[in-house]
Design an enzyme around this catalytic site. Structure first.
Site, PDB file in Angstrom:
ATOM      1  N   VAL A  16       0.830  -1.210   0.000  1.00 43.34           N
ATOM      2  CA  VAL A  16       0.000   0.000   0.000  1.00 43.34           C
ATOM      3  C   VAL A  16       0.868   1.266   0.000  1.00 43.34           C
ATOM      4  CG1 VAL A  16      -1.807   1.282   1.227  1.00 43.34           C
ATOM      5  CG2 VAL A  16      -1.848  -1.231   1.216  1.00 43.34           C
ATOM      6  N   ARG A  47      11.368  -1.097   7.380  1.00 45.73           N
ATOM      7  CA  ARG A  47      12.158  -2.014   8.201  1.00 45.73           C
ATOM      8  C   ARG A  47      13.503  -2.311   7.541  1.00 45.73           C
ATOM      9  NH1 ARG A  47       8.496  -7.004   9.200  1.00 45.73           N
ATOM     10  NH2 ARG A  47       8.469  -6.561   6.975  1.00 45.73           N
ATOM     11  N   ARG A  48      13.478  -2.442   6.204  1.00 44.10           N
ATOM     12  CA  ARG A  48      14.691  -2.822   5.455  1.00 44.10           C
ATOM     13  C   ARG A  48      15.100  -1.674   4.533  1.00 44.10           C
ATOM     14  NH1 ARG A  48      11.997  -8.003   2.969  1.00 44.10           N
ATOM     15  NH2 ARG A  48      10.285  -6.529   3.016  1.00 44.10           N
ATOM     16  N   GLU A 130     -10.402   5.226   6.079  1.00 44.44           N
ATOM     17  CA  GLU A 130     -11.271   4.675   5.030  1.00 44.44           C
ATOM     18  C   GLU A 130     -10.716   3.356   4.472  1.00 44.44           C
ATOM     19  OE1 GLU A 130     -14.380   6.144   3.551  1.00 44.44           O
ATOM     20  OE2 GLU A 130     -14.246   4.004   3.217  1.00 44.44           O
ATOM     21  N   GLY A 188      -1.631 -15.357  -5.840  1.00 42.63           N
ATOM     22  CA  GLY A 188      -1.321 -14.192  -5.010  1.00 42.63           C
ATOM     23  C   GLY A 188      -2.536 -13.594  -4.307  1.00 42.63           C
ATOM     24  N   GLU A 191      -2.374 -15.173   1.301  1.00 37.77           N
ATOM     25  CA  GLU A 191      -1.013 -15.097   1.829  1.00 37.77           C
ATOM     26  C   GLU A 191      -0.525 -16.497   2.185  1.00 37.77           C
ATOM     27  OE1 GLU A 191      -0.406 -12.125   4.754  1.00 37.77           O
ATOM     28  OE2 GLU A 191      -1.731 -10.712   3.742  1.00 37.77           O
ATOM     29  N   ASP A 202      -9.885 -11.187   9.855  1.00 41.09           N
ATOM     30  CA  ASP A 202      -9.858  -9.950   9.086  1.00 41.09           C
ATOM     31  C   ASP A 202     -11.280  -9.395   8.899  1.00 41.09           C
ATOM     32  OD1 ASP A 202      -8.362  -8.221   6.848  1.00 41.09           O
ATOM     33  OD2 ASP A 202     -10.203  -8.997   5.957  1.00 41.09           O
ATOM     34  N   LYS A 206     -13.239  -5.880  10.456  1.00 39.29           N
ATOM     35  CA  LYS A 206     -13.992  -4.920   9.630  1.00 39.29           C
ATOM     36  C   LYS A 206     -15.436  -4.801  10.124  1.00 39.29           C
ATOM     37  CE  LYS A 206     -11.047  -5.865   5.671  1.00 39.29           C
ATOM     38  NZ  LYS A 206     -10.821  -6.773   4.542  1.00 39.29           N
ATOM     39  N   GLY A 305      -5.486  -4.635  -2.517  1.00 39.21           N
ATOM     40  CA  GLY A 305      -4.539  -4.322  -3.589  1.00 39.21           C
ATOM     41  C   GLY A 305      -3.898  -2.977  -3.336  1.00 39.21           C
TER      42      GLY A 305
HETATM   43  N1  LIG Z   1      -2.396  -4.976   0.958  1.00 38.88           N
HETATM   44  C1  LIG Z   1      -3.672  -4.677   0.844  1.00 38.88           C
HETATM   45  O1  LIG Z   1      -4.334  -4.995  -0.154  1.00 38.88           O
HETATM   46  C2  LIG Z   1      -4.376  -3.943   1.961  1.00 38.88           C
HETATM   47  C3  LIG Z   1      -5.740  -3.614   1.821  1.00 38.88           C
HETATM   48  C4  LIG Z   1      -6.374  -2.903   2.824  1.00 38.88           C
HETATM   49  C5  LIG Z   1      -5.681  -2.557   3.969  1.00 38.88           C
HETATM   50  N2  LIG Z   1      -4.374  -2.926   4.091  1.00 38.88           N
HETATM   51  C6  LIG Z   1      -3.670  -2.552   5.317  1.00 38.88           C
HETATM   52  O2  LIG Z   1      -2.610  -1.696   5.001  1.00 38.88           O
HETATM   53  C7  LIG Z   1      -1.537  -1.893   5.915  1.00 38.88           C
HETATM   54  C8  LIG Z   1      -0.257  -2.194   5.135  1.00 38.88           C
HETATM   55  O3  LIG Z   1      -0.442  -3.349   4.368  1.00 38.88           O
HETATM   56  P1  LIG Z   1       0.597  -3.766   3.211  1.00 38.88           P
HETATM   57  O4  LIG Z   1      -0.055  -4.851   2.463  1.00 38.88           O
HETATM   58  O5  LIG Z   1       1.078  -2.586   2.473  1.00 38.88           O
HETATM   59  O6  LIG Z   1       1.789  -4.374   4.090  1.00 38.88           O
HETATM   60  P2  LIG Z   1       3.275  -4.735   3.606  1.00 38.88           P
HETATM   61  O7  LIG Z   1       3.342  -4.856   2.137  1.00 38.88           O
HETATM   62  O8  LIG Z   1       3.727  -5.865   4.455  1.00 38.88           O
HETATM   63  O9  LIG Z   1       4.107  -3.428   4.010  1.00 38.88           O
HETATM   64  C9  LIG Z   1       4.408  -3.104   5.331  1.00 38.88           C
HETATM   65  C10 LIG Z   1       5.444  -2.001   5.321  1.00 38.88           C
HETATM   66  O10 LIG Z   1       5.713  -1.624   6.669  1.00 38.88           O
HETATM   67  C11 LIG Z   1       7.128  -1.631   6.885  1.00 38.88           C
HETATM   68  N3  LIG Z   1       7.378  -1.970   8.280  1.00 38.88           N
HETATM   69  C12 LIG Z   1       7.077  -3.107   8.927  1.00 38.88           C
HETATM   70  N4  LIG Z   1       7.447  -3.031  10.216  1.00 38.88           N
HETATM   71  C13 LIG Z   1       7.975  -1.798  10.377  1.00 38.88           C
HETATM   72  C14 LIG Z   1       8.544  -1.108  11.479  1.00 38.88           C
HETATM   73  N5  LIG Z   1       8.634  -1.682  12.673  1.00 38.88           N
HETATM   74  N6  LIG Z   1       8.993   0.147  11.280  1.00 38.88           N
HETATM   75  C15 LIG Z   1       8.912   0.747  10.069  1.00 38.88           C
HETATM   76  N7  LIG Z   1       8.380   0.137   8.990  1.00 38.88           N
HETATM   77  C16 LIG Z   1       7.937  -1.114   9.142  1.00 38.88           C
HETATM   78  C17 LIG Z   1       7.692  -2.624   5.920  1.00 38.88           C
HETATM   79  O11 LIG Z   1       9.050  -2.324   5.667  1.00 38.88           O
HETATM   80  P3  LIG Z   1       9.906  -3.154   4.590  1.00 38.88           P
HETATM   81  O12 LIG Z   1       9.400  -2.685   3.247  1.00 38.88           O
HETATM   82  O13 LIG Z   1      11.291  -2.714   4.825  1.00 38.88           O
HETATM   83  O14 LIG Z   1       9.638  -4.584   4.852  1.00 38.88           O
HETATM   84  C18 LIG Z   1       6.785  -2.389   4.699  1.00 38.88           C
HETATM   85  O15 LIG Z   1       7.279  -1.324   3.925  1.00 38.88           O
HETATM   86  C19 LIG Z   1      -1.996  -2.998   6.866  1.00 38.88           C
HETATM   87  O16 LIG Z   1      -2.575  -2.437   8.005  1.00 38.88           O
HETATM   88  C20 LIG Z   1      -3.054  -3.721   6.056  1.00 38.88           C
HETATM   89  O17 LIG Z   1      -4.020  -4.376   6.868  1.00 38.88           O
HETATM   90  C21 LIG Z   1      -3.698  -3.597   3.129  1.00 38.88           C
END
Ligand SMILES: NC(=O)c1ccc[n+]([C@@H]2O[C@H](COP(=O)([O-])OP(=O)(O)OC[C@H]3O[C@@H](n4cnc5c(N)ncnc54)[C@H](OP(=O)(O)O)[C@@H]3O)[C@@H](O)[C@H]2O)c1
Length: 429
Positions: A16, A47-48, A130, A188, A191, A202, A206, A305
């Site tokens: 995101v 994190r990385r 949102e 994909g 997970e 999840d 919601k 997404g």
């Molecule tokens: N993906 C979706 O479709 C979706 C949809 C709706 C809501 N969401 C919500 O959006 C949020 C993010 O989801 P995502 O899918 O984008 O997750 P993600 O791809 O796993 O990304 C998480 C990000 O957070 C960083 N991170 C993790 N731990 C950290 C820390 N301690 N300090 C600083 N940065 C840290 C990670 O760093 P690195 O890049 O270095 O690993 C990564 O950039 C979640 O709350 C999820 O529930 C996601």
């Protein structure tokens, strides 16, 4: 237009966050025009740090998210890290250091929404989320603002794309649960550890958020009845088809008939093929909202997404930035109604029960008596016999979950009932 930019700290730059950063850059002029001031990406916590992040200047990347939110010059913190900690502490620290917050974190909002709202209010800041429910689909703002003058009675929907993809596959191909899950993983949509989706954690998060906003009542995650979809079988789908139904994992938040209490639940359910939710295919989400004056509203679209979720995050970012320029805040938590959340036993719905029974005279009468003794009225019964054994499919009229549980318990004690093959609620009629 103000020329001094509003500063945005991005916490997380994954699926995101990377899309939020991309849209902030590519749509910078439009965003500035809509907000009335430019927005500047002031820092990106990850994190990385060594990972290549296209379009993000290396000097903005940091691993010290705490220092970033404590800077004091940040206007808005966008939290897209996920999980409970450190996200929770970072959000409250952001409020204390003068920033408003936009988050996509359903798990955190469902668990600690009340405390986070209180922290936002204490510091006179905004908390918008949102993207936490149903990705790109506008749902929180319609409930919180567009329907603020109406009375919401029911929110019913498909709020998890992974499970909808799996159930849709089972429906369209006759596949079993594991086969459909494997395909979802390969493509994909699921997970590596699909527990949060398939066990409906999840969707429950919601449902808690939607019920809280819809009914102006605090609904905690623990208040939501939750049943996953791992036990739905190909046989259940065959049964559903015979009834002109399909099976969906539904989140259902309802106000009681007398309006004095609410319920929130998530479980697989049969719904008629004629219901609009039955035609929600693949990983899409859709939510029905029923209210006194507006009647039935349906919201439909991609529930997850990177880009779709970022669209919802950016919408919040624009709103929060506008509030900031106006020296105002948007709506905070509205929990004034404080309605009690009733237990699952008080939920009233219809049921589809599949029993394995002995194929001999009198069994049907015995089974019917048990239903009658528990006040559960039968709508239809279908029986199929084979080699001294039979299967009996009973569909009930509306009854309370407690009455149905009592019925099933008594049925299990009958010598002629070999087993209860499946119990599924029937919704959407
Ligand atoms: N993906 C979706 O479709 C979706 C949809 C709706 C809501 N969401 C919500 O959006 C949020 C993010 O989801 P995502 O899918 O984008 O997750 P993600 O791809 O796993 O990304 C998480 C990000 O957070 C960083 N991170 C993790 N731990 C950290 C820390 N301690 N300090 C600083 N940065 C840290 C990670 O760093 P690195 O890049 O270095 O690993 C990564 O950039 C979640 O709350 C999820 O529930 C996601």
């Amino acid at each position: 237009m103000r020329t001094r930019p509003l500063k945005v700290a991005l916490l997380g730059c994954g699926v995101v966050g990377s899309e939020v950063a991309r849209i902030m850059t590519t749509h910078a002029d439009d965003l500035a025009a809509r907000i009335g001031a430019p927005v500047e990406l002031a820092g990106v916590a990850v994190r990385r740090p060594s990972r290549v992040r296209e379009g993000i200047p290396a000097e903005l990347v940091t691993t010290d998210a705490t220092a970033l939110v404590k800077r004091g010059d940040i206007d808005v913190v966008v939290e897209v890290i996920g999980g409970i900690e450190p996200a929770r502490t970072l959000i409250t620290t952001a409020f204390a250091h003068g920033a408003s917050v936009v988050s996509a974190n359903k798990a955190l909002l469902a668990q600690d929404g009340a405390a986070l709202h209180a922290a936002a209010e204490e510091h006179g800041k905004d908390l918008y989320y949102e993207a936490a429910v149903a990705g790109a689909i506008p749902l929180i703002r319609p409930l919180r603002e567009s329907l603020a003058g109406d009375k919401v009675n029911r929110v019913l929907g498909i709020v998890n794309g992974t499970t909808n993809f799996i159930l849709d596959k089972m429906d369209s191909t006759g596949a079993g649960y594991q086969e459909a899950l494997d395909e979802a993983t390969a493509l994909g949509y699921a997970e590596a550890d699909p527990t949060a989706d398939v066990e409906a954690f999840d969707a429950a998060a919601k449902a808690a958020i939607l019920a809280g906003i819809g009914f102006h009542t605090r609904v905690r995650l623990d208040d939501v009845y939750r049943e996953g979809m791992t036990e739905v079988t190909a046989a259940d789908f065959r049964s559903a088809k015979e009834m002109g139904c399909t099976i969906k994992l539904l989140a259902i938040c309802e106000r009681s008939k007398d309006g004095a209490s609410v319920t929130a639940r998530v479980h697989p359910a049969m719904i008629p093929l004629t219901h609009p939710l039955a035609s929600v295919r693949g990983a899409y989400n859709a939510v029905f909202v029923e209210s006194d004056a507006a009647g039935q509203l349906m919201f439909y679209g991609p529930g997850a997404g990177g880009a779709p979720t970022a669209s919802a995050v950016l919408g919040d970012l624009v709103a929060v930035c506008r509030n900031r320029l106006n020296g105002a805040t948007g709506p905070g938590e509205s929990a004034y109604a404080a309605l009690p959340v009733s237990p699952m036993g008080e939920v009233v719905t219809r049921y589809h029960i599949s029993l394995d029974v002995a194929d001999k005279p009198g069994v049907l009468a015995q089974v019917a008596t048990v239903f009658a003794e528990h006040g559960v009225s039968i709508d239809t019964v279908r029986q199929q016999g084979k080699d001294g054994e039979a299967s009996l499919v009973v569909v009930t009229h509306r009854a309370s979950d407690a009455s149905l549980s009592g019925t099933v318990e008594a049925l299990r004690k009958l010598d002629t009932v070999r087993g209860v093959a499946s119990i599924m609620r029937v919704e959407g009629e």
